[in-house]
Motif scaffolding. Sequence first.
Motif, PDB file in Angstrom:
ATOM      1  N   GLU A 149     -60.658   8.529 -18.749  1.00 49.12           N
ATOM      2  CA  GLU A 149     -61.647   9.283 -18.257  1.00 49.12           C
ATOM      3  C   GLU A 149     -62.684  10.257 -18.591  1.00 49.12           C
ATOM      4  O   GLU A 149     -61.346  11.058 -18.638  1.00 49.12           O
ATOM      5  N   GLY A 150     -63.521  10.234 -18.215  1.00 50.78           N
ATOM      6  CA  GLY A 150     -64.091  11.800 -18.034  1.00 50.78           C
ATOM      7  C   GLY A 150     -65.220  11.873 -17.471  1.00 50.78           C
ATOM      8  O   GLY A 150     -66.410  10.719 -17.268  1.00 50.78           O
TER       9      GLY A 150
ATOM     10  N   PHE B  32     -62.265  15.282 -19.039  1.00 43.20           N
ATOM     11  CA  PHE B  32     -61.452  14.674 -19.200  1.00 43.20           C
ATOM     12  C   PHE B  32     -59.994  14.496 -18.507  1.00 43.20           C
ATOM     13  O   PHE B  32     -59.537  15.014 -18.803  1.00 43.20           O
ATOM     14  N   THR B  33     -59.672  12.834 -17.935  1.00 43.88           N
ATOM     15  CA  THR B  33     -58.063  13.148 -17.696  1.00 43.88           C
ATOM     16  C   THR B  33     -57.680  12.651 -18.667  1.00 43.88           C
ATOM     17  O   THR B  33     -57.819  11.629 -20.031  1.00 43.88           O
ATOM     18  N   ARG B  34     -56.700  12.756 -19.330  1.00 50.23           N
ATOM     19  CA  ARG B  34     -55.200  12.686 -20.012  1.00 50.23           C
ATOM     20  C   ARG B  34     -53.953  12.023 -19.899  1.00 50.23           C
ATOM     21  O   ARG B  34     -54.189  12.006 -18.693  1.00 50.23           O
TER      22      ARG B  34
ATOM     23  N   TRP C 137     -58.196  17.663 -18.610  1.00 48.16           N
ATOM     24  CA  TRP C 137     -58.921  18.917 -19.810  1.00 48.16           C
ATOM     25  C   TRP C 137     -60.106  18.464 -19.701  1.00 48.16           C
ATOM     26  O   TRP C 137     -60.822  18.227 -19.440  1.00 48.16           O
ATOM     27  N   ALA C 138     -60.490  19.540 -20.441  1.00 43.23           N
ATOM     28  CA  ALA C 138     -61.604  20.229 -20.677  1.00 43.23           C
ATOM     29  C   ALA C 138     -62.254  20.398 -21.957  1.00 43.23           C
ATOM     30  O   ALA C 138     -61.181  20.998 -23.152  1.00 43.23           O
ATOM     31  N   TYR C 139     -63.215  19.782 -23.158  1.00 44.97           N
ATOM     32  CA  TYR C 139     -63.829  20.240 -23.790  1.00 44.97           C
ATOM     33  C   TYR C 139     -64.886  20.390 -24.205  1.00 44.97           C
ATOM     34  O   TYR C 139     -66.411  19.628 -23.852  1.00 44.97           O
TER      35      TYR C 139
ATOM     36  N   ALA D 277     -59.929  21.326 -27.537  1.00 46.84           N
ATOM     37  CA  ALA D 277     -59.801  21.309 -25.704  1.00 46.84           C
ATOM     38  C   ALA D 277     -58.130  22.213 -24.868  1.00 46.84           C
ATOM     39  O   ALA D 277     -57.020  22.031 -25.873  1.00 46.84           O
ATOM     40  N   ILE D 278     -58.447  21.897 -23.822  1.00 43.95           N
ATOM     41  CA  ILE D 278     -58.362  23.074 -23.440  1.00 43.95           C
ATOM     42  C   ILE D 278     -57.617  22.344 -21.731  1.00 43.95           C
ATOM     43  O   ILE D 278     -58.178  21.351 -20.731  1.00 43.95           O
TER      44      ILE D 278
END
Length: 567
Positions: free
Chosen positions: A193-194, A207-209, A228-230, A239-240
Amino acid sequence: GGSALRLTYTPGGMYSVVGWDEEGTSILYSAGSRDVALPDTRLFRLRLSSGVVKAEAIKAGGISGEKVEAKEKKADGGSTAASETADATLNKAKPKDDDDDDDDYSITEAQNYVDNLAPDQLEGERPEDDDDATADKKADDATRRTLQHQERQRRHLAKLSSLSEQARRGSVGSTNASVRPIVEPIPLAQATEGVYHTTEDSECIYFTRFKQTSNTKRYVGGTAESLWAYCSGRFDDLAIPLTSDFDGTSKSPSVYRYDDGDMLLFMSDRSAFTEPDKNGKQSSATTEWVASSMNLWAAHLPVTSSGFTTLPVRLTSVSCEFNGIDLSEYSIDSASGDVILRIGADLHRVSSESIKDRLSVMKSSAEPVASRQLPIAVYSDFSNMQERLIPMEITRHLTDLDAFETSYGTITTLLTARGQTFAAPVIPDIALIPQTAYGGGGRNMPARKYRVAPGSGGGGLVRILCTKHIPQPAQTSTPLESGERYALLLATDPLSPTAEHAFYLIRTDAMASPAFGFAALYEHGDIVDNTGLPAPFLGGHLDSGGSVREGGLGSVYPDTVSVSPCG
């Protein structure tokens, strides 16, 4: 009107619709991928192509090419580069012949169109209390952002209108269709999800990893959901992680518009734990996160390569207010800024004023926001919760059968079905019985069937597993003409805390009252502690009951029970 239109063809099937993107023109959804053997969830973006008929788009957007062109020339003197750029953009937007339908009229042009508007063209969008002819640049920028959003929405609605018309004509997906649905995979592994967030530098998706495969609370492990963030073009185009400082769950990100900057709302079961120093005082430098109850959290945007710029703050304290019930999900009302929380089976609303007051403090020690339950009433007959009679199907419900010959020369069967035992006579085919005349009252009576166990009121107390008839020996103290019959019954003992299996000896003749019923309380002498229940002779709550390891009867397979011919 019109028929429904299928927009996606996902081989693995869609899992869920995550939501709209930031502009409200694309849908994010999660689906399974068949590229790997194990379940692999991926994010996809569904958008519409930009080949809409320009005349329809201009009509939906309420744009007059000649009118805007004249205003821009008047404002800029018709000689500046900006005017030339605006003229070129507007010329593309002018309605032309139908042969120009293949030209691109994209959503990006909506942003370019608003960017090229002169300051005097923004006067209609200014607040009423702004009487200054030379409005500051901040107000102009805010107005331009509003116009860009409205323009993109208008042109997107035009695409939807054109797509609906194509659906009625049956031309969706054809080569000459002006609008086509396009599915774009989001190049993020294990994203479930994001949410998108656009900044001046780039477009970011938070987003959710991972996806937890169980409903375990306070789960800490390898598949715990994390944020996470991209950001395109930033952080070496990688992505971090944002929540690497916590091993528990962090999921469901959403962007919240705030006066002092955008915030990222998310759900997490974290809780701040501060260890005291050597002097017994609490030190913020030793704060760590531990798994607790699920609540709503907030953090500042944008992010840096090291994650959030500030520590997240908790907005709610659901578990303490609702007797340990966690927050299940939430949603943001984009119009009012309120947040809707789902707690258990109820919906609660948190006002935008409460959230803004809480965000203005941004301290972990501040009081959580207060919520108000929405007065939702459901009026129904709740037919799924009503008692009902389910007809018995012998071929499907029958689990055990035992037939025997009675002292009257007839044959009777003991049927065990759905945890109950019935006595039913065996009669010849009615078509073979000769039809006789009426012989008076009490004659030509059909053989009847009746229930043996459990009796009235005892249906939820016990479950009958099997019933076997006990033949009476030739020498017995009970006269055969009395009609009494007995059976060996295997059932769960209602007096056992764990419903252990037990063997009972019960009467099965028609003159006896059904066992395990309220009527037995007044007729049977072999009751247990005045409960009206028959006493087992093996297993159940007796010392011979319990597990085999402890020397008890244990669990008995019903199909292994049998009675010898001599009883």
